[in-house]
Design a protein around this motif. Structure first.
Motif, PDB file in Angstrom:
ATOM      1  N   VAL A  22       0.867  -1.182   0.000  1.00  0.00           N
ATOM      2  CA  VAL A  22       0.000   0.000   0.000  1.00  0.00           C
ATOM      3  C   VAL A  22       0.904   1.233   0.000  1.00  0.00           C
ATOM      4  CG1 VAL A  22      -0.250  -0.084   2.523  1.00  0.00           C
ATOM      5  CG2 VAL A  22      -1.895   1.204   1.154  1.00  0.00           C
ATOM      6  N   ALA A  23       0.624   2.150  -0.911  1.00  0.00           N
ATOM      7  CA  ALA A  23       1.416   3.379  -1.003  1.00  0.00           C
ATOM      8  C   ALA A  23       0.501   4.561  -0.722  1.00  0.00           C
ATOM      9  CB  ALA A  23       2.037   3.522  -2.389  1.00  0.00           C
ATOM     10  N   VAL A  64      -4.323   6.973  -1.764  1.00  0.00           N
ATOM     11  CA  VAL A  64      -3.877   5.653  -1.320  1.00  0.00           C
ATOM     12  C   VAL A  64      -3.960   4.714  -2.520  1.00  0.00           C
ATOM     13  CG1 VAL A  64      -4.333   3.714   0.226  1.00  0.00           C
ATOM     14  CG2 VAL A  64      -4.707   6.035   1.021  1.00  0.00           C
ATOM     15  N   ALA A  65      -2.886   3.981  -2.781  1.00  0.00           N
ATOM     16  CA  ALA A  65      -2.852   3.007  -3.878  1.00  0.00           C
ATOM     17  C   ALA A  65      -2.501   1.641  -3.292  1.00  0.00           C
ATOM     18  CB  ALA A  65      -1.818   3.414  -4.920  1.00  0.00           C
ATOM     19  N   TRP A  66      -3.095   0.600  -3.842  1.00  0.00           N
ATOM     20  CA  TRP A  66      -2.907  -0.754  -3.343  1.00  0.00           C
ATOM     21  C   TRP A  66      -2.266  -1.657  -4.387  1.00  0.00           C
ATOM     22  CZ3 TRP A  66      -4.077  -2.208   1.635  1.00  0.00           C
ATOM     23  CH2 TRP A  66      -4.805  -1.290   2.384  1.00  0.00           C
ATOM     24  N   ARG A  67      -1.632  -2.704  -3.934  1.00  0.00           N
ATOM     25  CA  ARG A  67      -1.083  -3.804  -4.728  1.00  0.00           C
ATOM     26  C   ARG A  67      -0.129  -3.315  -5.821  1.00  0.00           C
ATOM     27  NH1 ARG A  67      -6.042  -4.636  -3.096  1.00  0.00           N
ATOM     28  NH2 ARG A  67      -6.535  -6.476  -1.855  1.00  0.00           N
ATOM     29  N   SER A  68      -0.339  -3.726  -7.067  1.00  0.00           N
ATOM     30  CA  SER A  68       0.616  -3.391  -8.130  1.00  0.00           C
ATOM     31  C   SER A  68       0.643  -1.888  -8.403  1.00  0.00           C
ATOM     32  CB  SER A  68       0.290  -4.157  -9.422  1.00  0.00           C
ATOM     33  OG  SER A  68      -0.990  -3.810  -9.895  1.00  0.00           O
ATOM     34  N   THR A  69      -0.486  -1.209  -8.218  1.00  0.00           N
ATOM     35  CA  THR A  69      -0.492   0.246  -8.400  1.00  0.00           C
ATOM     36  C   THR A  69       0.392   0.906  -7.345  1.00  0.00           C
ATOM     37  OG1 THR A  69      -2.737   0.112  -9.292  1.00  0.00           O
ATOM     38  CG2 THR A  69      -1.971   2.280  -8.585  1.00  0.00           C
ATOM     39  N   MET A  85       4.340  15.501 -11.829  1.00  0.00           N
ATOM     40  CA  MET A  85       2.931  15.599 -12.196  1.00  0.00           C
ATOM     41  C   MET A  85       2.364  14.194 -12.362  1.00  0.00           C
ATOM     42  SD  MET A  85       0.477  17.792 -13.014  1.00  0.00           S
ATOM     43  CE  MET A  85       1.272  19.288 -13.595  1.00  0.00           C
ATOM     44  N   ALA A  86       1.182  13.961 -11.775  1.00  0.00           N
ATOM     45  CA  ALA A  86       0.524  12.657 -11.866  1.00  0.00           C
ATOM     46  C   ALA A  86      -0.965  12.856 -12.112  1.00  0.00           C
ATOM     47  CB  ALA A  86       0.737  11.858 -10.586  1.00  0.00           C
ATOM     48  N   VAL A  87      -1.547  11.893 -12.802  1.00  0.00           N
ATOM     49  CA  VAL A  87      -2.993  11.848 -13.000  1.00  0.00           C
ATOM     50  C   VAL A  87      -3.481  10.604 -12.272  1.00  0.00           C
ATOM     51  CG1 VAL A  87      -4.872  11.668 -14.668  1.00  0.00           C
ATOM     52  CG2 VAL A  87      -2.800  12.964 -15.246  1.00  0.00           C
ATOM     53  N   VAL A  88      -4.433  10.796 -11.361  1.00  0.00           N
ATOM     54  CA  VAL A  88      -4.956   9.714 -10.545  1.00  0.00           C
ATOM     55  C   VAL A  88      -6.425   9.507 -10.880  1.00  0.00           C
ATOM     56  CG1 VAL A  88      -5.456   8.946  -8.189  1.00  0.00           C
ATOM     57  CG2 VAL A  88      -3.336  10.172  -8.673  1.00  0.00           C
ATOM     58  N   SER A  89      -6.778   8.264 -11.134  1.00  0.00           N
ATOM     59  CA  SER A  89      -8.168   7.886 -11.380  1.00  0.00           C
ATOM     60  C   SER A  89      -8.553   6.888 -10.295  1.00  0.00           C
ATOM     61  CB  SER A  89      -8.283   7.237 -12.762  1.00  0.00           C
ATOM     62  OG  SER A  89      -9.552   6.689 -12.942  1.00  0.00           O
ATOM     63  N   ALA A 112     -11.131  12.329   4.325  1.00  0.00           N
ATOM     64  CA  ALA A 112     -11.420  11.916   2.953  1.00  0.00           C
ATOM     65  C   ALA A 112     -10.097  11.590   2.261  1.00  0.00           C
ATOM     66  CB  ALA A 112     -12.141  13.032   2.206  1.00  0.00           C
ATOM     67  N   GLU A 113     -10.127  10.570   1.428  1.00  0.00           N
ATOM     68  CA  GLU A 113      -8.961  10.201   0.638  1.00  0.00           C
ATOM     69  C   GLU A 113      -9.449   9.590  -0.670  1.00  0.00           C
ATOM     70  OE1 GLU A 113      -6.970   7.522   3.277  1.00  0.00           O
ATOM     71  OE2 GLU A 113      -8.325   5.877   2.857  1.00  0.00           O
ATOM     72  N   VAL A 114      -8.568   9.568  -1.639  1.00  0.00           N
ATOM     73  CA  VAL A 114      -8.867   8.945  -2.922  1.00  0.00           C
ATOM     74  C   VAL A 114      -8.141   7.612  -2.973  1.00  0.00           C
ATOM     75  CG1 VAL A 114      -8.584   9.123  -5.426  1.00  0.00           C
ATOM     76  CG2 VAL A 114      -9.254  11.128  -4.096  1.00  0.00           C
ATOM     77  N   VAL A 115      -8.888   6.558  -3.248  1.00  0.00           N
ATOM     78  CA  VAL A 115      -8.297   5.241  -3.447  1.00  0.00           C
ATOM     79  C   VAL A 115      -8.030   5.118  -4.948  1.00  0.00           C
ATOM     80  CG1 VAL A 115      -8.598   2.751  -3.217  1.00  0.00           C
ATOM     81  CG2 VAL A 115      -9.534   4.298  -1.478  1.00  0.00           C
ATOM     82  N   ALA A 116      -6.756   5.070  -5.311  1.00  0.00           N
ATOM     83  CA  ALA A 116      -6.346   5.098  -6.716  1.00  0.00           C
ATOM     84  C   ALA A 116      -6.517   3.732  -7.369  1.00  0.00           C
ATOM     85  CB  ALA A 116      -4.895   5.544  -6.826  1.00  0.00           C
ATOM     86  N   ASP A 117      -7.247   3.717  -8.476  1.00  0.00           N
ATOM     87  CA  ASP A 117      -7.321   2.524  -9.310  1.00  0.00           C
ATOM     88  C   ASP A 117      -6.188   2.534 -10.332  1.00  0.00           C
ATOM     89  OD1 ASP A 117      -9.666   1.580  -8.066  1.00  0.00           O
ATOM     90  OD2 ASP A 117     -10.906   2.826  -9.375  1.00  0.00           O
ATOM     91  N   ASN A 118      -5.901   3.730 -10.885  1.00  0.00           N
ATOM     92  CA  ASN A 118      -4.837   3.901 -11.876  1.00  0.00           C
ATOM     93  C   ASN A 118      -4.102   5.206 -11.608  1.00  0.00           C
ATOM     94  OD1 ASN A 118      -5.393   1.645 -13.861  1.00  0.00           O
ATOM     95  ND2 ASN A 118      -7.381   2.670 -13.828  1.00  0.00           N
ATOM     96  N   VAL A 119      -2.804   5.186 -11.849  1.00  0.00           N
ATOM     97  CA  VAL A 119      -1.988   6.393 -11.748  1.00  0.00           C
ATOM     98  C   VAL A 119      -1.176   6.490 -13.035  1.00  0.00           C
ATOM     99  CG1 VAL A 119      -0.205   7.614 -10.459  1.00  0.00           C
ATOM    100  CG2 VAL A 119      -1.859   6.189  -9.234  1.00  0.00           C
ATOM    101  N   TYR A 120      -1.231   7.669 -13.659  1.00  0.00           N
ATOM    102  CA  TYR A 120      -0.568   7.892 -14.943  1.00  0.00           C
ATOM    103  C   TYR A 120       0.436   9.029 -14.820  1.00  0.00           C
ATOM    104  CZ  TYR A 120      -4.813   5.470 -16.445  1.00  0.00           C
ATOM    105  OH  TYR A 120      -5.836   4.571 -16.578  1.00  0.00           O
TER     106      TYR A 120
END
Length: 153
Positions: free
Chosen positions: A26-27, A53-58, A71-75, A94-102
């Motif tokens: 977890v990052a 917050v990003a999990w696993r391979s992300t 610069m990052a784009v978080v979805s 509140a936090e964003v759980v990231a599915d994808n980061v570009y």
């Protein structure tokens, strides 16, 4: 129901990679995201600092290839957590759980702006996680002649 958020901003610090008790990566990091509008009377734009917050391979991808200032784009999705502080008071965050980061900018743009280069060469970026395709080496290209008479336009 729909809970989807897309943010673009700069990392305020290097991502922090941890592992749960079961070993799941977890990052966590924070994005500084400018609002689309300025303040009253032409004042400076306001910036929101949003916890991600990003999990696993992300999580592993983010911790390996992203650094402070990049610069990052978080979805992902917005998540509200209730928790108890050390003093016993109830808190909510509140936090964003990231599915994808570009990547939000190219390596060339980042280097031109005088920021630190990425941690790895571009060919090391895993395309399946980022949507990024590594560039082909310069030796795979050949010089073009000025004769373009065969072009249909």
């Amino acid at each position: 129901m729909l809970n989807h958020i897309v943010l673009m901003g700069r990392l305020t610090r290097d991502p922090e990679l941890r592992r749960t008790q079961t070993g799941t990566p977890v990052a966590s990091f924070t994005l500084a995201v400018d609002r689309d509008f300025g303040g009253r009377d032409g004042a400076e734009r306001q910036t929101d600092f949003i916890d991600i917050v990003a999990w696993r391979s992300t999580a592993e991808f983010v911790s390996k290839y992203f650094v402070k200032g990049q610069m990052a784009v978080v979805s992902g999705r917005l998540q509200i957590r209730d928790w108890t502080a050390n003093d016993g008071s109830k808190r909510r965050s509140a936090e964003v759980v990231a599915d994808n980061v570009y990547f939000g900018e190219s390596k060339r743009d980042r280097d031109t702006a005088g920021r630190a280069p990425y941690a790895q060469p571009a060919s090391a970026y895993p395309a399946q996680d980022s949507g990024y395709t590594a560039p082909v080496s310069g030796s795979d290209f050949s010089e073009l002649d000025d004769d373009d008479g065969d072009l249909p336009f």
